[in-house]
Design a protein around this motif. Structure first.
Motif, PDB file in Angstrom:
ATOM      1  N   GLY A 242      40.987  20.773 -11.245  1.00 15.49           N
ATOM      2  CA  GLY A 242      41.635  21.478 -10.908  1.00 15.49           C
ATOM      3  C   GLY A 242      43.123  22.268 -11.767  1.00 15.49           C
ATOM      4  N   TYR A 243      43.372  21.167 -12.493  1.00 14.25           N
ATOM      5  CA  TYR A 243      44.753  21.596 -13.308  1.00 14.25           C
ATOM      6  C   TYR A 243      44.175  22.269 -14.251  1.00 14.25           C
ATOM      7  CZ  TYR A 243      47.996  18.202 -11.056  1.00 14.25           C
ATOM      8  OH  TYR A 243      48.799  17.752 -10.218  1.00 14.25           O
ATOM      9  N   LEU A 244      43.176  21.927 -14.945  1.00  9.63           N
ATOM     10  CA  LEU A 244      42.244  22.856 -16.104  1.00  9.63           C
ATOM     11  C   LEU A 244      41.928  24.296 -15.528  1.00  9.63           C
ATOM     12  CD1 LEU A 244      40.722  20.156 -17.963  1.00  9.63           C
ATOM     13  CD2 LEU A 244      42.583  21.526 -18.617  1.00  9.63           C
ATOM     14  N   LYS A 245      41.496  24.449 -14.570  1.00 11.93           N
ATOM     15  CA  LYS A 245      41.139  25.597 -13.805  1.00 11.93           C
ATOM     16  C   LYS A 245      42.318  26.657 -13.842  1.00 11.93           C
ATOM     17  CE  LYS A 245      38.533  27.559 -10.271  1.00 11.93           C
ATOM     18  NZ  LYS A 245      37.783  27.178  -8.982  1.00 11.93           N
ATOM     19  N   ARG A 246      43.415  25.805 -13.363  1.00  9.44           N
ATOM     20  CA  ARG A 246      44.589  26.838 -13.266  1.00  9.44           C
ATOM     21  C   ARG A 246      45.584  26.811 -14.218  1.00  9.44           C
ATOM     22  NH1 ARG A 246      44.198  23.562  -8.770  1.00  9.44           N
ATOM     23  NH2 ARG A 246      46.074  22.259  -9.492  1.00  9.44           N
ATOM     24  N   GLY A 247      45.566  25.723 -15.081  1.00  9.43           N
ATOM     25  CA  GLY A 247      46.593  25.629 -15.981  1.00  9.43           C
ATOM     26  C   GLY A 247      48.067  25.261 -15.636  1.00  9.43           C
ATOM     27  N   ILE A 248      48.837  24.349 -16.187  1.00  6.39           N
ATOM     28  CA  ILE A 248      49.989  23.965 -15.766  1.00  6.39           C
ATOM     29  C   ILE A 248      51.205  24.748 -16.395  1.00  6.39           C
ATOM     30  CG2 ILE A 248      51.634  21.883 -15.511  1.00  6.39           C
ATOM     31  CD1 ILE A 248      49.152  20.345 -15.523  1.00  6.39           C
ATOM     32  N   PRO A 249      51.948  25.670 -15.881  1.00  4.05           N
ATOM     33  CA  PRO A 249      53.012  26.442 -16.458  1.00  4.05           C
ATOM     34  C   PRO A 249      53.966  25.280 -17.155  1.00  4.05           C
ATOM     35  CG  PRO A 249      52.838  27.149 -14.314  1.00  4.05           C
ATOM     36  CD  PRO A 249      51.956  25.705 -14.231  1.00  4.05           C
ATOM     37  N   ASP A 250      54.571  25.729 -18.277  1.00  3.59           N
ATOM     38  CA  ASP A 250      55.472  25.105 -18.894  1.00  3.59           C
ATOM     39  C   ASP A 250      54.976  23.758 -19.494  1.00  3.59           C
ATOM     40  OD1 ASP A 250      57.479  27.447 -18.444  1.00  3.59           O
ATOM     41  OD2 ASP A 250      57.982  26.515 -16.637  1.00  3.59           O
ATOM     42  N   SER A 251      53.801  23.651 -19.851  1.00  2.00           N
ATOM     43  CA  SER A 251      52.895  22.624 -20.386  1.00  2.00           C
ATOM     44  C   SER A 251      52.279  22.840 -21.349  1.00  2.00           C
ATOM     45  CB  SER A 251      52.523  21.626 -19.140  1.00  2.00           C
ATOM     46  OG  SER A 251      51.283  22.229 -18.825  1.00  2.00           O
ATOM     47  N   PRO A 252      51.465  21.780 -22.116  1.00  2.00           N
ATOM     48  CA  PRO A 252      50.637  22.074 -22.978  1.00  2.00           C
ATOM     49  C   PRO A 252      49.372  22.304 -22.199  1.00  2.00           C
ATOM     50  CG  PRO A 252      51.746  20.239 -23.599  1.00  2.00           C
ATOM     51  CD  PRO A 252      52.077  20.422 -22.088  1.00  2.00           C
ATOM     52  N   VAL A 253      49.019  22.304 -21.247  1.00  2.00           N
ATOM     53  CA  VAL A 253      47.911  22.475 -20.149  1.00  2.00           C
ATOM     54  C   VAL A 253      47.603  23.898 -20.030  1.00  2.00           C
ATOM     55  CG1 VAL A 253      46.497  21.614 -18.396  1.00  2.00           C
ATOM     56  CG2 VAL A 253      48.001  20.074 -19.241  1.00  2.00           C
ATOM     57  N   ARG A 254      46.754  24.393 -20.718  1.00  2.00           N
ATOM     58  CA  ARG A 254      46.431  25.940 -20.514  1.00  2.00           C
ATOM     59  C   ARG A 254      45.021  26.098 -19.498  1.00  2.00           C
ATOM     60  NH1 ARG A 254      50.754  25.920 -21.631  1.00  2.00           N
ATOM     61  NH2 ARG A 254      51.729  26.692 -23.745  1.00  2.00           N
ATOM     62  N   ALA A 255      45.063  27.004 -18.979  1.00  2.00           N
ATOM     63  CA  ALA A 255      43.574  27.400 -18.321  1.00  2.00           C
ATOM     64  C   ALA A 255      42.440  27.231 -19.139  1.00  2.00           C
ATOM     65  CB  ALA A 255      43.737  28.476 -17.636  1.00  2.00           C
ATOM     66  N   ASP A 256      41.492  26.397 -18.496  1.00  2.00           N
ATOM     67  CA  ASP A 256      40.390  26.375 -19.312  1.00  2.00           C
ATOM     68  C   ASP A 256      39.094  26.166 -18.399  1.00  2.00           C
ATOM     69  OD1 ASP A 256      37.977  25.715 -21.085  1.00  2.00           O
ATOM     70  OD2 ASP A 256      39.617  24.253 -22.492  1.00  2.00           O
ATOM     71  N   THR A 257      38.325  27.183 -18.070  1.00  2.00           N
ATOM     72  CA  THR A 257      37.465  26.714 -16.786  1.00  2.00           C
ATOM     73  C   THR A 257      36.309  26.167 -17.223  1.00  2.00           C
ATOM     74  OG1 THR A 257      36.524  29.102 -17.373  1.00  2.00           O
ATOM     75  CG2 THR A 257      38.094  29.132 -15.816  1.00  2.00           C
ATOM     76  N   VAL A 258      36.049  26.177 -18.818  1.00  2.00           N
ATOM     77  CA  VAL A 258      34.699  25.586 -19.236  1.00  2.00           C
ATOM     78  C   VAL A 258      35.081  23.886 -19.146  1.00  2.00           C
ATOM     79  CG1 VAL A 258      33.368  24.942 -21.288  1.00  2.00           C
ATOM     80  CG2 VAL A 258      34.023  27.285 -20.715  1.00  2.00           C
ATOM     81  N   ALA A 259      36.245  23.647 -19.526  1.00  2.00           N
ATOM     82  CA  ALA A 259      36.618  22.166 -19.559  1.00  2.00           C
ATOM     83  C   ALA A 259      36.811  21.827 -18.079  1.00  2.00           C
ATOM     84  CB  ALA A 259      38.137  22.022 -20.167  1.00  2.00           C
ATOM     85  N   ALA A 260      37.351  22.567 -17.215  1.00  2.00           N
ATOM     86  CA  ALA A 260      37.491  22.311 -15.737  1.00  2.00           C
ATOM     87  C   ALA A 260      35.964  21.987 -15.290  1.00  2.00           C
ATOM     88  CB  ALA A 260      38.142  23.383 -14.882  1.00  2.00           C
ATOM     89  N   GLN A 261      35.084  22.817 -15.833  1.00  2.00           N
ATOM     90  CA  GLN A 261      33.639  22.682 -15.216  1.00  2.00           C
ATOM     91  C   GLN A 261      32.959  21.276 -15.587  1.00  2.00           C
ATOM     92  OE1 GLN A 261      29.514  22.133 -15.799  1.00  2.00           O
ATOM     93  NE2 GLN A 261      30.592  23.333 -17.382  1.00  2.00           N
ATOM     94  N   GLU A 262      33.510  20.956 -16.733  1.00  2.00           N
ATOM     95  CA  GLU A 262      32.975  19.515 -17.275  1.00  2.00           C
ATOM     96  C   GLU A 262      33.590  18.366 -16.425  1.00  2.00           C
ATOM     97  OE1 GLU A 262      33.991  19.651 -21.263  1.00  2.00           O
ATOM     98  OE2 GLU A 262      32.490  21.098 -22.022  1.00  2.00           O
ATOM     99  N   TYR A 263      34.771  18.399 -15.990  1.00  2.00           N
ATOM    100  CA  TYR A 263      35.087  17.408 -15.092  1.00  2.00           C
ATOM    101  C   TYR A 263      34.551  17.442 -13.932  1.00  2.00           C
ATOM    102  CZ  TYR A 263      39.000  16.138 -18.543  1.00  2.00           C
ATOM    103  OH  TYR A 263      39.537  15.424 -19.651  1.00  2.00           O
ATOM    104  N   TYR A 264      34.610  18.658 -13.229  1.00  2.00           N
ATOM    105  CA  TYR A 264      33.928  18.848 -11.853  1.00  2.00           C
ATOM    106  C   TYR A 264      32.446  18.354 -12.107  1.00  2.00           C
ATOM    107  CZ  TYR A 264      37.540  21.793 -10.167  1.00  2.00           C
ATOM    108  OH  TYR A 264      38.709  22.190  -9.797  1.00  2.00           O
ATOM    109  N   MET A 265      31.717  18.560 -12.853  1.00  2.00           N
ATOM    110  CA  MET A 265      30.454  18.315 -13.116  1.00  2.00           C
ATOM    111  C   MET A 265      30.332  16.735 -13.306  1.00  2.00           C
ATOM    112  SD  MET A 265      27.165  18.942 -13.059  1.00  2.00           S
ATOM    113  CE  MET A 265      26.888  20.755 -13.540  1.00  2.00           C
ATOM    114  N   ARG A 266      30.953  16.214 -14.024  1.00  2.00           N
ATOM    115  CA  ARG A 266      31.033  14.906 -14.040  1.00  2.00           C
ATOM    116  C   ARG A 266      31.274  13.957 -12.854  1.00  2.00           C
ATOM    117  NH1 ARG A 266      35.087  11.082 -17.653  1.00  2.00           N
ATOM    118  NH2 ARG A 266      34.688   9.188 -16.862  1.00  2.00           N
ATOM    119  N   ALA A 267      32.198  14.457 -11.977  1.00  2.00           N
ATOM    120  CA  ALA A 267      32.531  13.834 -10.771  1.00  2.00           C
ATOM    121  C   ALA A 267      31.519  14.028  -9.484  1.00  2.00           C
ATOM    122  CB  ALA A 267      33.958  14.440 -10.133  1.00  2.00           C
ATOM    123  N   ALA A 268      30.656  15.371  -9.799  1.00  2.00           N
ATOM    124  CA  ALA A 268      29.900  15.891  -8.665  1.00  2.00           C
ATOM    125  C   ALA A 268      28.604  15.142  -9.055  1.00  2.00           C
ATOM    126  CB  ALA A 268      29.553  17.263  -9.075  1.00  2.00           C
ATOM    127  N   ALA A 269      28.081  15.032 -10.146  1.00  2.00           N
ATOM    128  CA  ALA A 269      26.820  14.488 -10.547  1.00  2.00           C
ATOM    129  C   ALA A 269      26.927  12.919 -10.672  1.00  2.00           C
ATOM    130  CB  ALA A 269      26.333  14.851 -11.852  1.00  2.00           C
TER     131      ALA A 269
END
Length: 273
Positions: A133-160
């Protein structure tokens, strides 16, 4: 049962068992065994005992003490304490809300060597979804930028790997929209929504119901959306209600009546769709 509830149950079950054995006392009675005169956790404290104290302090409303106890326990290998800290920072519960701090704690959890099927897997599963969720949206004023590909990888790991229904729902949405580096596929989206719906995920059930409605399976689709609205958490009710009401407005009266009856049957039998 959703994974978030499973995590809560894991913590509660362990601590109730410990309390039954007489290892957990009231927060005030246990203070001198955990904290020194400076209010810091004693270096020789047992991490599990400190985690227990943190739970007791939290339930008693002493969240400042709980944070210190959880922090010590987390630094000494207690994954459950790390998860509690992550959740407290993510929700602003007893501490100022800080999504980047929460992100770091969740990331510590997923880096742990936790075997599938272990009592601690629910912490990893929930942390993966949170990071997604954080990677899908990004976190303002932090090094975490929106990255839907990385978000998908985390979701897939949790889902599968962990069959997390929240992650399965997110994967369904990504396949439906063609996000996160995956090719749009209604079939794949439906598969993930179905898996999450079978576990009682109201959002997945509502979305799957809408897909069925749009494909011409009017009664079944309406029934699933109606049942999902009854099951949904308050935060999800508005968008599910809008979806359900829009579909009802387009359906014939006879289909509406049949769908309402079928929805009650779904709720009674606990079907996921």
């Amino acid at each position: 049962m959703r994974t978030f509830d499973a995590v809560r149950t894991t913590i509660l079950s362990a601590l109730v068992a410990a309390a039954t054995l007489g290892t957990v006392g009231g927060a005030s009675a246990f203070d001198d065994k955990v904290f020194d005169d400076k209010g810091e956790v004693k270096a020789e404290s047992n991490p599990w005992a400190v985690f227990q104290f943190g739970f007791t302090a939290y339930k008693s409303g002493h969240k400042d003490q709980a944070v210190e106890a959880y922090r010590y326990a987390a630094e000494n290998g207690q994954i459950g304490a790390t998860w509690k800290l992550a959740r407290m920072y993510a929700e602003g519960d007893g501490v100022p809300r800080n999504d980047f701090e929460a992100f770091k704690f969740f990331n510590e959890i997923v880096e742990q060597d936790v075997e599938v099927g272990s009592p601690e897997e629910s912490y990893v599963s929930d942390a993966l979804v949170a990071l997604g969720g954080y990677l899908k949206r990004g976190i303002p004023d932090s090094p975490v930028r929106a990255d839907t590909v990385a978000a998908q990888e985390y979701y897939m790991r949790a889902a599968a790997t962990y069959r997390n229904p929240n992650a399965q729902f997110e994967m369904g949405k990504m396949f439906l929209k063609g996000e996160g580096g995956v090719k749009a596929s209604v079939r794949q989206a439906g598969r993930w929504f179905q898996l999450a719906a079978e576990k009682g995920h109201a959002g997945a059930q509502a979305t799957l119901g809408n897909m069925l409605f749009q494909s011409g399976k009017v009664v079944r689709g309406l029934a699933m959306m109606t049942a999902a609205l009854e099951r949904a958490a308050p935060a999800d009710q508005p968008w599910i209600r809008n979806m359900q009401e829009e579909a009802f407005a387009l359906a014939a009266e006879a289909d509406r009546r049949t769908a309402i009856a079928l929805a009650q049957d779904i709720l009674t039998k606990g079907e996921g769709g």
